[in-house]
Each structure stands twice: as structure tokens, then as C-alpha cells.
Design an enzyme around this catalytic site. Structure first.
Site, mmCIF file in Angstrom:
data_model
loop_
_atom_site.group_PDB
_atom_site.id
_atom_site.type_symbol
_atom_site.label_atom_id
_atom_site.label_comp_id
_atom_site.label_asym_id
_atom_site.label_seq_id
_atom_site.Cartn_x
_atom_site.Cartn_y
_atom_site.Cartn_z
ATOM 1 N N LYS A 1 1.020 -1.194 -0.099
ATOM 2 C CA LYS A 1 0.082 0.093 -0.161
ATOM 3 C C LYS A 1 0.898 1.400 0.068
ATOM 4 O O LYS A 1 1.503 1.463 1.038
ATOM 5 C CB LYS A 1 -0.995 0.039 1.367
ATOM 6 C CG LYS A 1 -2.008 1.157 1.280
ATOM 7 C CD LYS A 1 -2.842 0.951 2.288
ATOM 8 C CE LYS A 1 -4.056 1.983 2.099
ATOM 9 N NZ LYS A 1 -3.904 3.360 1.727
ATOM 10 N N PHE B 1 -1.365 -0.414 -10.478
ATOM 11 C CA PHE B 1 -2.026 -1.665 -9.762
ATOM 12 C C PHE B 1 -3.277 -2.064 -10.376
ATOM 13 O O PHE B 1 -3.483 -3.073 -10.037
ATOM 14 C CB PHE B 1 -2.179 -1.281 -8.292
ATOM 15 C CG PHE B 1 -2.901 -0.085 -8.090
ATOM 16 C CD1 PHE B 1 -4.456 -0.193 -8.148
ATOM 17 C CD2 PHE B 1 -2.396 0.953 -7.242
ATOM 18 C CE1 PHE B 1 -5.035 0.946 -7.896
ATOM 19 C CE2 PHE B 1 -3.205 2.107 -6.927
ATOM 20 C CZ PHE B 1 -4.627 2.091 -7.125
ATOM 21 N N LYS C 1 -7.703 -2.915 3.318
ATOM 22 C CA LYS C 1 -6.428 -2.239 3.573
ATOM 23 C C LYS C 1 -6.118 -2.791 5.142
ATOM 24 O O LYS C 1 -6.949 -3.000 5.816
ATOM 25 C CB LYS C 1 -6.425 -0.910 3.273
ATOM 26 C CG LYS C 1 -7.574 -0.265 4.006
ATOM 27 C CD LYS C 1 -7.474 1.527 3.805
ATOM 28 C CE LYS C 1 -8.887 2.001 4.332
ATOM 29 N NZ LYS C 1 -8.901 3.521 3.780
ATOM 30 N N ARG D 1 -3.386 8.860 -5.382
ATOM 31 C CA ARG D 1 -4.047 7.699 -6.338
ATOM 32 C C ARG D 1 -4.171 8.491 -7.884
ATOM 33 O O ARG D 1 -4.692 9.481 -7.689
ATOM 34 C CB ARG D 1 -5.280 7.408 -5.791
ATOM 35 C CG ARG D 1 -6.034 6.112 -6.953
ATOM 36 C CD ARG D 1 -7.178 5.432 -6.135
ATOM 37 N NE ARG D 1 -7.822 4.581 -6.948
ATOM 38 C CZ ARG D 1 -8.599 3.609 -6.500
ATOM 39 N NH1 ARG D 1 -8.758 3.552 -5.320
ATOM 40 N NH2 ARG D 1 -9.095 2.717 -7.160
ATOM 41 N N GLU E 1 -0.621 4.124 -8.009
ATOM 42 C CA GLU E 1 -0.126 5.286 -6.845
ATOM 43 C C GLU E 1 0.912 6.077 -7.329
ATOM 44 O O GLU E 1 1.941 5.509 -7.826
ATOM 45 C CB GLU E 1 -0.105 4.533 -5.720
ATOM 46 C CG GLU E 1 -0.097 5.374 -4.381
ATOM 47 C CD GLU E 1 -1.367 5.721 -3.519
ATOM 48 O OE1 GLU E 1 -2.510 5.562 -4.673
ATOM 49 O OE2 GLU E 1 -1.487 6.421 -2.584
HETATM 50 P P1 ATP Z 1 -6.145 5.843 2.921
HETATM 51 O O1 ATP Z 1 -6.426 7.118 3.283
HETATM 52 O O2 ATP Z 1 -6.121 4.945 3.831
HETATM 53 O O3 ATP Z 1 -5.125 5.957 1.839
HETATM 54 P P2 ATP Z 1 -8.371 5.934 1.038
HETATM 55 O O4 ATP Z 1 -9.953 6.326 1.553
HETATM 56 O O5 ATP Z 1 -7.548 6.910 0.246
HETATM 57 O O6 ATP Z 1 -7.324 5.275 2.013
HETATM 58 P P3 ATP Z 1 -9.256 3.435 0.370
HETATM 59 O O7 ATP Z 1 -9.817 2.769 -0.873
HETATM 60 O O8 ATP Z 1 -9.727 3.204 1.565
HETATM 61 O O9 ATP Z 1 -8.670 4.893 -0.261
HETATM 62 O O10 ATP Z 1 -7.636 2.493 0.351
HETATM 63 C C1 ATP Z 1 -6.964 2.544 -0.683
HETATM 64 C C2 ATP Z 1 -6.219 3.421 -1.284
HETATM 65 O O11 ATP Z 1 -4.789 3.250 -1.115
HETATM 66 C C3 ATP Z 1 -6.262 3.799 -2.955
HETATM 67 O O12 ATP Z 1 -7.137 4.885 -3.063
HETATM 68 C C4 ATP Z 1 -4.990 4.069 -3.412
HETATM 69 O O13 ATP Z 1 -4.700 5.659 -3.265
HETATM 70 C C5 ATP Z 1 -3.758 3.867 -2.075
HETATM 71 N N1 ATP Z 1 -3.129 2.549 -2.667
HETATM 72 C C6 ATP Z 1 -1.827 2.444 -2.563
HETATM 73 N N2 ATP Z 1 -1.366 1.220 -2.905
HETATM 74 C C7 ATP Z 1 -2.335 0.598 -3.481
HETATM 75 C C8 ATP Z 1 -2.560 -0.457 -4.284
HETATM 76 N N3 ATP Z 1 -1.513 -1.397 -4.266
HETATM 77 N N4 ATP Z 1 -3.652 -0.988 -4.578
HETATM 78 C C9 ATP Z 1 -4.945 -0.177 -4.323
HETATM 79 N N5 ATP Z 1 -4.722 0.833 -3.776
HETATM 80 C C10 ATP Z 1 -3.655 1.243 -3.301
#
Ligand code: ATP
Length: 595
Positions: free
Chosen positions: A252, A343, A426, A257, A302
Site C-alpha cells: 500500500k 496496480f 487495507k 491515486r 499510486e
Molecule cells: P487511505 O486514506 O487509507 O489511503 P483511501 O480512503 O484514500 O485510504 P481506500 O480505498 O480506503 O482509499 O484505500 C485504498 C487507497 O490506497 C487507494 O485509493 C490508493 O490511493 C492507495 N493505494 C496504495 N497502494 C495501493 C494498491 N497497491 N492497490 C490499491 N490501492 C492502493
């Protein structure tokens, strides 16, 4: 169609806080709107001319709107300013000032929606020298022909404060009611929206070509796809159980993103909020252009800032320095170069991959991405035991990542555009006596500061997102974690979102000194989630007369990449509350066992 007809509906919508009533009013409006006008009406209702990813904004400052109002009403700018100072809402100010003129019946031709939209569009397109004059001229002529109610709408719209309290989901509900009403119709409409992020377009296709066309709705390059989101769990065992015993683990990465759209070598980058961010990351766009082997493709990954000397990954805050930047883009790109970790793949040369299982998507991704130093495919492993999962977690963290993403590889492991679900889970750094994860909360109001903070805000009022009701429920006051410099800037940062009353989509019992349109998302760390009678987040769910609140909340960062609807949901806060209780109980049991 007369603008008046639209305003009548807006008045009814303004008069209710019940989503169901809003939906009915909107459905009626949709039914009576001519087909060729529906796209425009939907966008106007959302306070925009085009979907946000197009970046088209009307760009009228309050000062300019006041000037046009003064000219139209035949009064001094000073007088308009004074009235505005007293009323605090430019829409109401316009209504009041133009009512006097209306009594003299000086306004003439009735306004149509077509004319108003065209005027707004011309204002949006006016750039460079002379743009201000063009905008004043058009706006004055609209005010000249508007009745007071219409003027209220026009004034609010042009300065970006329409405030009807309607979100995309309510419009989708209304479209479904207007075009059939079944659950199935609603699902098709939502999928089409998730694939194009453009409700106006979905409405137009529905009106002009019918539901069958919506069922076959296709992805288009240039229209961002609404991102799939992850659920969170706090133990390796639970994760494996949810994923049927096998997890596709990826690092992660702690960056932003990016959804990449490629067509014939032209590359567009979209943020998690679906804004076009290509101009902020020209290096990333170029690196991706060189790495993609396909004529057309949509991939996701990312973007992570790295130290240019060591290649070491830097935390989210560093890449955030490059977001929103208009100047010195090239210089900052050299200081903070960004590596793109791909990803997922959603579309390649006419084939939609969103309904294809993950392993097949990953296989396609490796075929169309030629890895370079700057474009890589995310590191992955397969875990079948919790020991393996924990091992990969430590590996990811020691390599500068936030944790791991655990993804399903079952047959149903599709890309769920626009949805948060357990196909992606996650798992972040382990519990360390604080809440394991941060929350992304929306600022809905502020309290004036005292002493050292006099003249600025002492604390912000923060809220979580209530998905069911599509509103924001308060969860804490946030006053810690700001630098002195940040604090001074707060009133300036929030100025564009100031409103005189609590916003229609805000649910709180707190009385803030200043209210905001829910727009800005902040990442907040806290020690614990506690029960509290003061806040409305999850009210009555865990305990009868109590909601959930954060203990010792402090600011981590401004989440400029998130929209308010992407903030932490109440459902997530409740899950975090339960999993925190579980961790505490387990820790207590361990201590008892060890002593
Ligand atoms: P967080 O604030 O924990 O980053 P979020 O609310 O932005 O989470 P979530 O969908 O809950 O978004 O968590 C996935 C996020 O993690 C994605 O939006 C992306 O930005 C990030 N990310 C990093 N590495 C990866 C990966 N290998 N696959 C998918 N998402 C990833």
C-alpha cells in the site's frame, strides 16, 4: 423552458431536509424538462456547467458579481457591499436589492434556461484581457431580465454557492424514479455513472436513447471512472477469512491515486476526486506515455514522491506539495520526482476490463506496461497464512509503505467502480496504543480562537460522511496538530466556503461560530473513539442517546485529493469503534495471561 420553472423546484428543495422529498421534486423536474435540455438542467442543479473533471469553471469573484448587481439595480457598489455585509448571502442580497427594482417593473424579457446557461457558458469561456468586462456585461444583462427569485439563483450560481444540498446519489435516485423506478433501473443508471462520472451525460442518454442504451453504456477515454475503494480490517486472520483463505497482497504505497487515460500517445491523469491533474505532473504523464504499449488504455496506480538522490519513497505529504501547483511545476518535479506504481487496468483497446477478475486484469497490466525506473507495477505476493500476511506487512512497512492492500482473487473479484467493498481490504501498521488508522473528516464549521489564536479559528468542527442519508454528521472539534502558520491561514483557506447558516447536508447539535459548505477534507489522528452525547455521528446506534466522538483528535494533513463524499463514513467509524474495543480486550486478556 422558463428559468422560473426551475427556480420553483429549487425553492421547494431548499425548504426540505428530507432526501425522499428532494428526490420526488427532482423526479418531477426531470419528467417535465425537454429531452434536449436535461443535461443542462442536471448540471445547473449540481451548481456546475459541466462535470468537475472537465475543469470548466465560471470564475466569477464575489466582487465582480456585486459590481454587476450594482449596475443592474442602479445603486452604488458600496451599497451592495453593505447589504451583503449585513445579509451574508449574495443570493439573498441580489433578491432584496432587485426587489426594489421589480416593484418599479423595470425588468423585461422572461429568462429561459437556454439563455441563462448560454450566458454562464460565455462567462466560463472568457479568458485573458477583457474577460472581466465580458463577464460583467453578461451578468448585468442576466440580472436586468431576472425577477428577484431568479437573481438569487444567478448570484449564488456564478460565485459557486448554489447550496441546494443535492448530491450525485440523490440525482441518480431521481433519474431512476423518472425513468422506470425499479431497483434494476437504478443499478444500471448508477453503473453508467460510475463508468463516466458525468450525471448530465447519463441523463441525456437516458432521455434520448432509453434504458437499453444505459444497460450497454461504454467506457470512454477522457471520462474518469469512479474509483473502487477498500474496506479495512485489523487482523490477518479476519482478512484471510474474508478473502476465502487466499489474499493477493500488494504494497500500500503512501502517495496519491492516479487514474491514467491514454489515447494515441495523449495522456491524461485524474486524481481520486476525478480532477484532471495532468498539468501538475507532466513528468509522470511523459513517463507513462513512454511505458504503455497500447493505443488506448485506462490504468490506475499510486504516484509516490521519491528522494531524487537515494530513490527512497517519501510520505504522502511530500507528493501533496505537487498537487494544485500552477507555477514552478518543472522545478518542483526535479526536487520531488514521482514514481508511478501501476496496480490495476480497467480498459485496453476497446475492451472493458472492469468486470474481469483481478488475476486476469493483472496479467493484462503486465502485458501493456513496459516497466521503467519511473513506471513500475506494484509489488505483489500471494498469502495463504496469517504468518505470511504479517511477514509481507512488515516487509512493506520497512520499504516505506503504509501497509498492504489484500485483494480477492475469487471469480467475482471484479473492479467495483465507485464502491467500497471487501474485495479490497487495507491493512495498515499495527495497533500501537492509538487508533490504528487515521480518519478523513470534512470541515463543516469553525469556532473563533481566543488568546494566541484570536483573529483566527481556535478549532474546526469536523464530520464523518453518512452514506445512507447523504449528509455529514459531526464527530469532533479539531484544534490540535496545526502549525502557527497553518492556523493563521485557516480563515483565508475556508473563506470561499463560508455560509451564514448550517449547511442543508450537515447534521450536528453543535453551534459553530462560522459555518462552511462541506468541501475540505482533513486527515485526523485520534487516540480513541468514544461515546458522546454531543456528536451526531452514529447517533443511537451503539447506545441510545449517544453518538461517536474522537478523543484527542489532531491534524495529520489536508486531504486535497479527497472529495467530501470520499471522507470516512459513519459505517467505518462504527467498525473502527468495534475493532478498537476488540484490540483493547485482547490486549487486556494477554496481560492477564502473562501475569
Ligand atoms: P487511505 O486514506 O487509507 O489511503 P483511501 O480512503 O484514500 O485510504 P481506500 O480505498 O480506503 O482509499 O484505500 C485504498 C487507497 O490506497 C487507494 O485509493 C490508493 O490511493 C492507495 N493505494 C496504495 N497502494 C495501493 C494498491 N497497491 N492497490 C490499491 N490501492 C492502493
Amino acid at each position: 423552458m422558463r428559468l422560473e420553472e426551475l427556480i420553483e423546484v429549487y425553492d421547494k428543495i431548499e425548504g426540505t431536509t428530507k432526501r425522499i422529498e428532494m428526490t420526488c421534486y427532482l423526479a418531477d423536474l426531470i419528467k417535465k424538462t425537454p429531452k434536449n435540455l436535461l443535461e443542462k438542467v442536471i448540471n445547473l442543479t449540481l451548481g456546475q456547467l459541466y462535470p468537475p473533471f472537465t475543469g470548466v469553471e465560471i470564475g466569477v469573484a464575489e466582487k465582480l458579481a456585486m459590481k454587476a448587481l450594482a449596475i443592474s439595480a442602479g445603486v452604488s457598489e458600496k451599497m451592495v457591499e453593505e447589504e451583503y455585509g449585513k445579509i451574508g448571502d449574495l443570493g439573498e442580497t441580489a433578491k432584496k436589492i432587485l426587489s426594489r427594482k421589480a416593484q418599479l417593473s423595470l425588468f423585461s424579457e422572461p429568462l429561459t434556461i437556454e439563455r441563462v446557461y448560454e450566458g454562464f457558458e460565455k462567462m466560463a469561456r472568457a479568458t485573458g484581457q477583457g474577460a472581466q468586462d465580458i463577464k460583467i456585461r453578461i451578468l448585468t444583462s442576466l440580472f436586468n431580465d431576472a425577477n428577484p427569485q431568479e437573481a438569487k439563483f444567478i448570484a449564488r450560481f456564478v460565485i459557486g454557492k448554489l447550496r441546494l444540498g443535492i448530491a450525485d446519489m440523490t440525482i441518480l435516485d431521481a433519474l431512476a424514479v423518472a425513468f422506470g423506478g425499479s431497483k434494476e433501473v437504478r443499478e444500471y443508471i448508477e453503473r453508467a455513472y460510475n463508468l463516466c462520472s458525468d450525471i448530465g451525460k447519463v441523463a441525456r442518454v437516458l432521455a434520448e436513447e432509453g434504458i437499453d442504451r444505459i444497460k450497454k453504456f461504454r467506457i470512454s477515454i477522457g471520462n474518469p471512472i469512479r474509483p473502487m475503494l477498500a474496506e479495512r480490517l485489523t487482523s490477518a486472520e479476519e482478512i484471510l477469512e474474508k478473502l476465502n483463505g487466499v489474499a493477493f497482497i500488494e504494497y500500500k504505497y503512501d502517495g496519491i491515486r492516479i487514474q491514467v487515460h491514454v489515447r494515441n500517445g495523449d495522456v491524461k491523469l485524474f486524481s481520486r476526486r476525478l480532477e484532471n491533474i495532468t498539468s501538475q505532473f507532466p513528468d509522470v504523464a511523459k513517463n507513462i506515455r513512454d511505458a504503455i504499449i497500447a493505443r488506448e488504455a485506462i490504468i490506475e496506480g499510486e504516484g509516490v514522491a521519491v528522494n531524487p538522490d537515494t530513490g527512497e519513497m517519501l510520505p504522502f505529504q511530500m507528493v501533496a506539495h505537487r498537487r494544485g501547483r500552477k507555477y514552478d511545476v518543472e522545478e518542483v518535479a526535479k526536487e520531488l520526482p514521482v514514481v508511478f506504481f501501476a496496480f490495476d487496468v480497467l480498459y485496453v483497446d476497446g475492451v472493458d476490463y472492469t468486470l474481469t477478475p483481478l488475476l486476469k486484469r493483472r496479467e493484462t497490466l503486465t502485458k501493456i506496461v513496459r516497466e521503467t525506473d519511473w513506471v513500475r507495477i506494484s509489488t505483489h505476493r500471494i498469502a495463504r497464512t496469517s504468518d505470511d500476511l504479517e511477514k509481507y506487512m512488515s516487509e512493506a512497512v520497512s520499504n516505506g509503505c503504509e501497509g498492504i492492500m489484500c485483494k480477492s482473487i475469487q471469480n467475482d473479484s471484479i473492479y467495483q467502480a465507485g464502491a467500497r467493498g471487501f474485495l479490497w481490504i487495507k491493512y495498515k501498521r499495527s495497533y500501537k496504543g492509538e487508533l490504528a488508522d487515521t480518519l478523513d473528516l470534512v470541515a463543516i464549521g469553525a469556532f473563533y480562537g481566543k488568546g494566541k489564536r484570536a483573529g483566527s479559528y481556535g478549532a474546526l468542527l469536523m464530520a464523518a460522511y453518512d452514506e445512507e442519508e447523504d449528509r455529514f454528521c459531526s464527530i469532533c472539534k479539531l484544534g490540535s496538530g496545526f502549525t502557527d502558520e497553518d492556523l493563521q491561514k485557516l480563515p483565508e483557506i475556508f473563506k470561499p466556503y463560508n455560509i451564514p447558516h448550517k449547511h442543508a447536508r450537515v447534521n450536528t447539535n453543535m453551534e459553530a461560530d462560522v459555518w462552511f459548505i462541506p468541501k475540505i477534507v482533513l486527515e485526523v489522528k485520534a487516540d480513541e473513539i468514544t461515546l458522546s452525547p454531543l456528536h451526531t455521528c452514529g447517533y443511537g446506534i451503539i447506545k441510545k442517546d449517544a453518538g461517536l466522538a474522537l478523543r484527542f483528535p489532531r491534524l495529520v494533513s489536508f486531504r486535497i485529493d479527497k472529495s467530501p463524499e470520499q471522507a470516512t463514513t459513519i459505517k467505518e467509524v462504527i467498525e473502527m469503534y468495534y475493532s478498537q474495543k476488540k484490540v483493547v480486550t485482547e490486549a487486556k486478556e494477554r496481560i492477564v495471561e502473562e501475569t
